[in-house]
Design a protein around this motif. Structure first.
Motif, PDB file in Angstrom:
ATOM      1  N   GLY A 137     -68.725 101.117 -24.088  1.00 62.20           N
ATOM      2  CA  GLY A 137     -70.179 101.443 -24.473  1.00 62.20           C
ATOM      3  C   GLY A 137     -70.392 101.202 -25.977  1.00 62.20           C
ATOM      4  O   GLY A 137     -71.373 102.241 -26.614  1.00 62.20           O
ATOM      5  N   SER A 138     -70.051 100.194 -26.534  1.00 62.02           N
ATOM      6  CA  SER A 138     -70.222  99.956 -27.859  1.00 62.02           C
ATOM      7  C   SER A 138     -71.784  99.524 -27.915  1.00 62.02           C
ATOM      8  O   SER A 138     -72.218  98.898 -27.151  1.00 62.02           O
ATOM      9  CB  SER A 138     -69.039  98.983 -28.501  1.00 62.02           C
ATOM     10  OG  SER A 138     -67.789  99.685 -28.363  1.00 62.02           O
ATOM     11  N   GLY A 139     -71.986  99.289 -29.430  1.00 62.76           N
ATOM     12  CA  GLY A 139     -73.272  98.848 -29.892  1.00 62.76           C
ATOM     13  C   GLY A 139     -73.300  97.354 -29.814  1.00 62.76           C
ATOM     14  O   GLY A 139     -72.409  96.587 -29.556  1.00 62.76           O
ATOM     15  N   THR A 140     -74.447  96.892 -30.558  1.00 64.48           N
ATOM     16  CA  THR A 140     -74.574  95.423 -30.591  1.00 64.48           C
ATOM     17  C   THR A 140     -73.296  94.886 -31.569  1.00 64.48           C
ATOM     18  O   THR A 140     -73.269  93.741 -31.065  1.00 64.48           O
ATOM     19  CB  THR A 140     -76.063  95.386 -31.392  1.00 64.48           C
ATOM     20  OG1 THR A 140     -77.167  95.872 -30.704  1.00 64.48           O
ATOM     21  CG2 THR A 140     -76.373  93.757 -31.277  1.00 64.48           C
ATOM     22  N   ARG A 141     -73.242  95.342 -32.671  1.00 68.71           N
ATOM     23  CA  ARG A 141     -72.102  94.920 -33.544  1.00 68.71           C
ATOM     24  C   ARG A 141     -70.902  94.435 -32.905  1.00 68.71           C
ATOM     25  O   ARG A 141     -70.154  93.405 -33.063  1.00 68.71           O
ATOM     26  CB  ARG A 141     -71.962  95.704 -34.715  1.00 68.71           C
ATOM     27  CG  ARG A 141     -71.017  95.148 -35.694  1.00 68.71           C
ATOM     28  CD  ARG A 141     -71.094  93.981 -36.295  1.00 68.71           C
ATOM     29  NE  ARG A 141     -72.458  93.838 -36.953  1.00 68.71           N
ATOM     30  CZ  ARG A 141     -73.306  92.730 -37.447  1.00 68.71           C
ATOM     31  NH1 ARG A 141     -72.701  91.401 -37.159  1.00 68.71           N
ATOM     32  NH2 ARG A 141     -74.181  92.858 -38.260  1.00 68.71           N
ATOM     33  N   THR A 215     -72.763  85.258 -24.850  1.00 64.61           N
ATOM     34  CA  THR A 215     -73.444  86.783 -25.142  1.00 64.61           C
ATOM     35  C   THR A 215     -73.078  87.159 -26.517  1.00 64.61           C
ATOM     36  O   THR A 215     -73.974  87.552 -27.220  1.00 64.61           O
ATOM     37  CB  THR A 215     -73.249  87.504 -24.117  1.00 64.61           C
ATOM     38  OG1 THR A 215     -73.488  87.156 -22.907  1.00 64.61           O
ATOM     39  CG2 THR A 215     -73.603  89.221 -24.586  1.00 64.61           C
ATOM     40  N   ALA A 216     -72.235  86.873 -27.155  1.00 62.24           N
ATOM     41  CA  ALA A 216     -71.609  87.299 -28.393  1.00 62.24           C
ATOM     42  C   ALA A 216     -72.291  86.358 -29.464  1.00 62.24           C
ATOM     43  O   ALA A 216     -72.710  87.083 -30.411  1.00 62.24           O
ATOM     44  CB  ALA A 216     -70.050  87.070 -28.715  1.00 62.24           C
ATOM     45  N   ALA A 217     -72.443  85.435 -29.301  1.00 61.80           N
ATOM     46  CA  ALA A 217     -73.311  84.477 -29.930  1.00 61.80           C
ATOM     47  C   ALA A 217     -74.857  84.915 -30.195  1.00 61.80           C
ATOM     48  O   ALA A 217     -75.240  84.824 -31.270  1.00 61.80           O
ATOM     49  CB  ALA A 217     -72.976  82.696 -29.856  1.00 61.80           C
ATOM     50  N   ILE A 218     -75.073  85.093 -29.022  1.00 62.26           N
ATOM     51  CA  ILE A 218     -76.662  85.515 -29.195  1.00 62.26           C
ATOM     52  C   ILE A 218     -76.972  86.935 -29.936  1.00 62.26           C
ATOM     53  O   ILE A 218     -77.620  86.975 -30.812  1.00 62.26           O
ATOM     54  CB  ILE A 218     -76.972  85.744 -27.615  1.00 62.26           C
ATOM     55  CG1 ILE A 218     -77.313  84.398 -26.955  1.00 62.26           C
ATOM     56  CG2 ILE A 218     -78.500  86.495 -27.820  1.00 62.26           C
ATOM     57  CD1 ILE A 218     -77.586  84.389 -25.722  1.00 62.26           C
ATOM     58  N   LEU A 219     -75.943  87.898 -29.621  1.00 59.71           N
ATOM     59  CA  LEU A 219     -75.921  89.317 -30.293  1.00 59.71           C
ATOM     60  C   LEU A 219     -75.633  89.031 -31.752  1.00 59.71           C
ATOM     61  O   LEU A 219     -76.208  90.049 -32.409  1.00 59.71           O
ATOM     62  CB  LEU A 219     -75.048  90.141 -29.524  1.00 59.71           C
ATOM     63  CG  LEU A 219     -75.601  90.378 -27.965  1.00 59.71           C
ATOM     64  CD1 LEU A 219     -74.486  91.482 -27.263  1.00 59.71           C
ATOM     65  CD2 LEU A 219     -77.007  91.389 -28.095  1.00 59.71           C
TER      66      LEU A 219
END
Length: 340
Positions: A137-141, A215-219
């Motif tokens: 449940g972590s955030g964007t970072r 997904t990681a690259a976009i975020l």
């Protein structure tokens, strides 16, 4: 590899961190190719290597010595073995080992005059990182995963699959060490690698790892943008005292929630705290809806957050709410020992 070094401004001296596993050994092999040539696109380059012995497994010293010998045969010079003690930090054994390892890598880079440290993380590692972030449940970072470049750390293999590093080792006839902890179900990352990812690939079809990495690259772009806005917002409202910092309630209330939480986290870090989880951040942010003095809310790293009412003089000087809001401030203080 060339793109990674180009993004770092073509450093003349680099350090390869190698555990002896196939990913980092493949990286060392590729780096040694450029080191033997002595240049990348005409820019001079030389490479050293370091093996960190965590002393967490029986025979780790022999593994480190064997790996160092392979790195010397590849032509990396000098090659250091750094033996470390992994102390408990209260954030789990994986985090403790990572912190101790990074401290050893920083020290080795300093000693050997290397501007950048190269790590062998692959696309599979990135996908596992994102999946773990989702599960926690972590955030964007956190969901943005690992960066190809962060400070002096470079990860040139983030676009490669783990199967490709195995192929490099096979072609170069390198004897890689396979860490038994990578299959140990006691670790969440190992369970994700051995049990979860194969099921996802089987049930959802191929390409899951690539999708998670994408997904990681976009975020990362979203996280960077929000981080820039939060940094500017925090700089514009922070007030410093002899024993901490405080933020005007009115200015905080005017921020969008995504920025408000980040600004509160920055204040906690500013006084020596650690990154708070969502629950603790939410509790600190909830002080903005209290009347009069309230708190404290405890944040990781021995940081206490209070809501205090502003004096008339402070109300005139602080950036308060435009209409109808409370006139208070959030105060952040660091304590040398946990508060009860």
């Amino acid at each position: 590899m060339q793109d990674a070094l180009a993004s770092a401004g073509y450093p003349e001296r680099i350090l390869v961190a190698c555990s002896g596993g196939p990913d980092s050994l493949a990286l060392a092999s590729v780096v040694s190719y450029f080191a033997r040539r002595g240049h990348v696109h005409g820019h001079p380059v030389s490479a050293a290597a370091v093996v960190v012995d965590h002393q967490l497994q029986e025979g780790s010293g022999e593994v480190a010595a064997h790996t160092a010998a392979i790195l010397e045969e590849l032509g990396l010079s000098p090659v250091q073995v750094r033996t470390i003690e992994v102390a408990s930090t209260g954030f789990g054994p994986e985090a403790a080992a990572r912190d101790a390892r990074h401290a050893a890598l920083d020290a080795a880079a300093e000693d050997l005059g290397c501007q950048f440290i190269l790590l062998g993380h692959t696309l599979d590692d990135q996908a596992e990182q994102v999946l773990l972030g989702l599960a926690r449940g972590s955030g964007t970072r956190s969901l943005a995963g690992m960066r190809a470049a962060r400070g002096k750390l470079l990860r040139p293999f983030l676009g490669l699959r783990r199967t490709e590093t195995l192929e490099i080792c096979e072609v170069e006839e390198l004897e890689a060490w396979h860490d038994p902890s990578n299959a140990d179900p006691a670790f969440a990352r190992s369970r994700t690698r051995v049990e979860v990812m194969p099921v996802l690939e089987d049930k959802l079809g191929p390409g899951v790892a690539e999708s998670l990495a994408r997904t990681a690259a976009i975020l990362q772009q979203d996280a960077d943008f929000l981080e820039e806005l939060a940094t500017k917002s925090y700089a514009g409202m922070v007030n410093r005292t002899d024993d901490g910092v405080w933020l005007p309630e009115g200015a905080l209330r005017e921020l969008a929630p995504a920025l408000r939480f980040r600004v509160i986290a920055k204040a906690a870090a500013d006084v020596g705290g650690q990154q708070p989880g969502y629950g603790r951040l939410h509790a600190a942010e909830a002080l903005l809806r209290r009347q009069g003095s309230a708190g404290p809310v405890q944040l990781p790293g021995n940081v206490s957050v209070y809501r205090l009412s502003l004096s008339e003089l402070e109300r005139d000087a602080a950036a308060g709410p435009r209409e109808g809001g409370g006139c208070g401030k959030l105060v952040f203080r660091h304590h040398t020992s946990p508060q009860h």
